[in-house]
Scaffold this active site. Structure first.
Site, PDB file in Angstrom:
ATOM      1  CG  ASP A 264      -2.180   0.825   0.977  1.00 29.04           C
ATOM      2  OD1 ASP A 264      -3.212   0.578   1.602  1.00 29.04           O
ATOM      3  OD2 ASP A 264      -2.116   1.741   0.126  1.00 29.04           O
TER       4      ASP A 264
HETATM    5  C1  GLC Z   1      -4.280   4.355  -0.137  1.00 29.67           C
HETATM    6  C2  GLC Z   1      -5.202   3.211   0.250  1.00 29.67           C
HETATM    7  C3  GLC Z   1      -5.331   2.150  -0.807  1.00 29.67           C
HETATM    8  C4  GLC Z   1      -5.204   2.804  -2.161  1.00 29.67           C
HETATM    9  C5  GLC Z   1      -3.762   3.278  -2.279  1.00 29.67           C
HETATM   10  C6  GLC Z   1      -3.492   3.957  -3.626  1.00 29.67           C
HETATM   11  O1  GLC Z   1      -3.522   4.727   0.982  1.00 29.67           O
HETATM   12  O2  GLC Z   1      -4.940   2.545   1.475  1.00 29.67           O
HETATM   13  O3  GLC Z   1      -6.599   1.516  -0.615  1.00 29.67           O
HETATM   14  O4  GLC Z   1      -5.498   1.876  -3.184  1.00 29.67           O
HETATM   15  O5  GLC Z   1      -3.411   4.165  -1.233  1.00 29.67           O
HETATM   16  O6  GLC Z   1      -4.215   5.131  -3.703  1.00 29.67           O
END
Ligand code: GLC
Length: 714
Positions: A264
């Site tokens: 993430d």
């Molecule tokens: C965010 C979220 C995730 C998302 C990623 C990209 O922090 O936790 O769900 O897909 O970053 O935006």
């Protein structure tokens, strides 16, 4: 590209180019604009490294994708195309209702359709991968991200998660340029953040993970999800992003996942904040060793992996790079780096908006209706509240959805045959006392008062945890003050989570949950309020009486001192002294303008063994003239088990449409597979024994219809 050619390409790559493929950055390293969905760090990346990275996340337009890809291919030595990813969670430009609302349809076909339509718009804008579905099991509405979930039931979530993947990916990604690769997230347990506080500690037993958190991921992977995103939280004390056992033993081996594992946002570098890594180099080593293929928005890999790679792990590097090259190849990017991309202006695609309206109508949940809905032609109706004219109805992950394009509730009702007065307030949770006085004056003498209240999109989603989930003090005051001059109040609630309505429920005669209904929200809601559409949504998450009941699920265990009708006021049982144990509105609940009844329930047999199945037939009758849809739900209770099991669990549901005064005979089929649960050895299997079965229109209403007995074949 043939596999052999990919291997030849891999052999041509320098170690820097290989490491570059494992890095994902936002577009602003290359151009203006793009979506920032996490904390930004500043790195001074020299140009050569920039033109070696493998992926971009968060582009907003097809032009942006085109220019970045064109520039990149010119300047990168081997011209390996970038892969573009984005959070297309419930629509790209045409925004559909939030996933929690889509779950209220209990309809895999609707979810699959929504995903397919989203993929069409997103691929035309040059996106290749979506960070969806979110498959997190949730029981705590204090956590703002429940809005992205399928709610509190694992069986429902399994079905819907699979539908998202099928809708995004279609049958064959390489053959359909308007399909997206699906990245299922957040592996694992993110929804169990303690206190409902985002990014907080998660501590789950192996059995709980296997029983309630793993199955939706298994469903997504079985459906072919190409990527898995690890979660921010710890599992067994180790952050998922550095958790070798979680990724290698469970994800790779047990679930047989062969696709790309992506972190993430900045989760690799955040291993330092977790205090399991001293610096970026150690963070990179931990994540790489655990099996993270792609480092999203951190320079841990870019700046440190080269020092880490040696003869012992260079094969691991090649495997990670090959998984990413394989994904790009499956998407046909080597042949067409501009896959799916069309430079046409969005034509505000009419049929997408028609679909968005039809889907939004099916997501709304009618919680209360004391003969006040549907509205009647020519009624004098006042529409009042912070959400009356609001176009902030797209939700927290509405990508490039344009709020100005959204149809407000006021816009929708203006087109209806009622005598409408509207008093909208600025967005936001707070109302001034002056505005409340204005509202009370307008409410007097109206046939009906519709109060449009709820959350702003910024108050839901990621990093939007709350300790209280009721309406704001002044929104509650608005309801109470208006009810002093007019009892005919319909509450329309715009929400990304279950809201605590206990203190205001008695002041209103109707409650319609709108969720964040998306671009066509106002049209859909107006159709529902006028009876041109019949509410059919069922709650995918219980609405608690009080936030103090959370985390809560209908599928709770008995405990050794279960509460029941007889003992409910005794002291030494599992209950609260200051509130009832049950929710205000239970999982699976939702009213309709129709009046459905179940009749003539018949079992094919009461005993079965081995692979035999049992059928339960029932006649569903619509007792009034309003055509409508409902969801008949079959729950089971495994009476005596090795591991304590819930008081009841949803096993099957059938959604049907019935014309006025029509009836239909339907049939449920149960096999031993439906009755399995995870045992101490973490294997899922059924015990021989008895099961109570319940049938009804929600998790509390479902009545016991019989007891069946299963015997493993002797
Ligand atoms: C965010 C979220 C995730 C998302 C990623 C990209 O922090 O936790 O769900 O897909 O970053 O935006």
């Amino acid at each position: 590209m043939e596999q052999l050619e990919l291997l030849e390409l891999l052999n041509e790559m320098t170690i820097d180019e290989k490491i570059g493929q494992l890095v994902q950055l936002t577009p602003d390293f290359f151009s203006e604009g793009g979506e920032i969905t996490g904390p930004m760090q500043k790195w001074n990346l020299e140009s050569e490294k920039l033109y070696q990275i493998g992926s971009i996340l968060g582009t907003h337009t097809s032009e942006q994708v085109y220019s970045i890809q064109q520039d990149y291919l010119k300047k990168s030595r081997l011209s390996i195309p970038l892969i573009f990813m984005a959070d297309v969670i419930h629509g790209y430009e045409t925004i559909f209702p939030i996933p929690l609302a889509l779950a209220a349809t209990f309809d895999e076909a609707i979810v699959e359709k929504m995903a397919e339509l989203s993929a069409k718009e997103a691929t035309e804008a040059g996106i290749h991968v979506t960070f969806s579905p979110m498959a997190d099991y949730v029981k705590d509405a204090r956590w703002g991200r429940v809005l992205e979930s399928n709610g509190e039931d694992v069986t429902l979530s399994n079905a819907l998660t699979k539908a998202y993947v099928k809708g995004y990916q279609g049958e064959d990604l390489s053959k359909d340029k308007n399909r997206l690769a699906s990245c299922v997230k957040h592996f694992i347990g993110y929804g169990a953040a303690e206190g409902g506080r985002d990014y907080n500690t998660v501590d789950l037993s192996d059995i709980e993970i296997a029983q309630n958190y793993l199955p939706p991921f298994e469903a997504a992977i079985d459906a072919g999800a190409e990527l898995v995103m690890t979660s921010f939280n710890t599992v067994h004390g180790i952050p998922s992003t550095a958790n070798t056992s979680l990724i290698q033993k469970i994800l790779r081996k047990q679930l047989n996942f062969k696709g790309v594992v992506i972190s993430d946002w900045a989760a690799v570098v955040e291993l330092i904040a977790h205090r399991v890594a001293e610096d970026k180099k150690e963070a990179a080593l931990l994540a790489f060793s655990a099996g993270i293929d792609m480092d999203m928005m951190s320079d841990s890999y870019l700046s440190n992996l080269k020092e880490i790679i040696n003869n012992k792990n260079k094969e691991k590097l090649d495997e990670a790079v090959l998984r990413i090259l394989n994904l790009k190849n499956k998407l046909g990017l080597f042949e067409d780096p501009y896959r799916g991309l069309t430079k046409k202006e969005f034509d505000k695609n009419k049929n997408l908006r028609i679909s968005a309206c039809e889907i939004a109508e099916k997501c709304s949940v009618l919680l209360k209706n004391e003969n006040i809905l549907p509205l009647i032609k020519n009624q004098k109706v006042a529409l009042i509240g912070p959400k009356a004219k609001s176009r902030d109805i797209l939700g927290a992950w509405s990508w490039i959805g344009d709020k100005e394009e959204a149809v407000s509730l006021s816009d929708g009702l203006q087109k209806k045959d009622i005598e409408l007065s509207v008093l909208g307030f600025q967005d936001g949770r707070e109302l001034s006392d002056k505005n409340i006085k204005k509202a009370v004056r307008l409410a007097e003498g109206q046939d009906i008062v519709i109060l449009a209240v709820g959350e702003t999109s910024q108050e839901t989603g990621e990093a939007a945890s709350l300790t209280n989930i009721n309406l704001t003090r002044n929104q509650e005051k608005l309801i109470m003050e208006v009810s002093k001059v007019n009892k005919n109040i319909v509450l329309v609630l715009f929400n990304g989570r279950p809201v605590e309505l206990s203190s205001i429920e008695c002041f209103v005669k109707g409650i319609l949950v709108a969720w964040f209904p998306g671009t066509e929200g106002g049209h859909a809601l107006a159709n529902l309020l006028m009876g041109e559409a019949n509410p059919q949504g069922k709650l995918p998450m219980s609405f608690p009486r009080a936030v103090g009941q959370l985390p809560y699920t209908y599928a709770h265990l008995s405990t050794g001192r279960p509460q029941n009708e007889e003992n409910k006021n005794q002291k030494y049982i599992s209950r609260y002294m200051d509130e009832e144990t049950t929710p205000l509105y239970p999982f699976g609940f939702g009213l309709s303008y129709s009046d459905f009844e179940l009749q003539d329930i018949k079992f094919s047999k009461k005993k079965f063994k081995g692979n035999e199945s049992i059928s339960i037939d029932v006649t569903v009758k619509n007792k009034n003239m309003n055509s409508g849809s409902t969801v008949i739900q079959l729950y089971s209770q495994d009476i005596v088990t090795t591991v304590a099991r819930p008081v009841r669990e949803l096993k099957k549901w059938i959604k049907i449409d019935l014309l006025g005064h029509d009836e239909k005979r339907i049939s449920f089929s149960l096999t031993e597979r439906d009755l399995r649960y995870v045992h101490p050895n973490l294997k899922s299997k059924v015990d021989s024994g008895k099961f109570n079965l319940y049938l009804g229109f929600d998790s509390l209403d479902a009545k016991i219809i019989g007891t069946v007995e299963y015997h493993e074949s002797n």
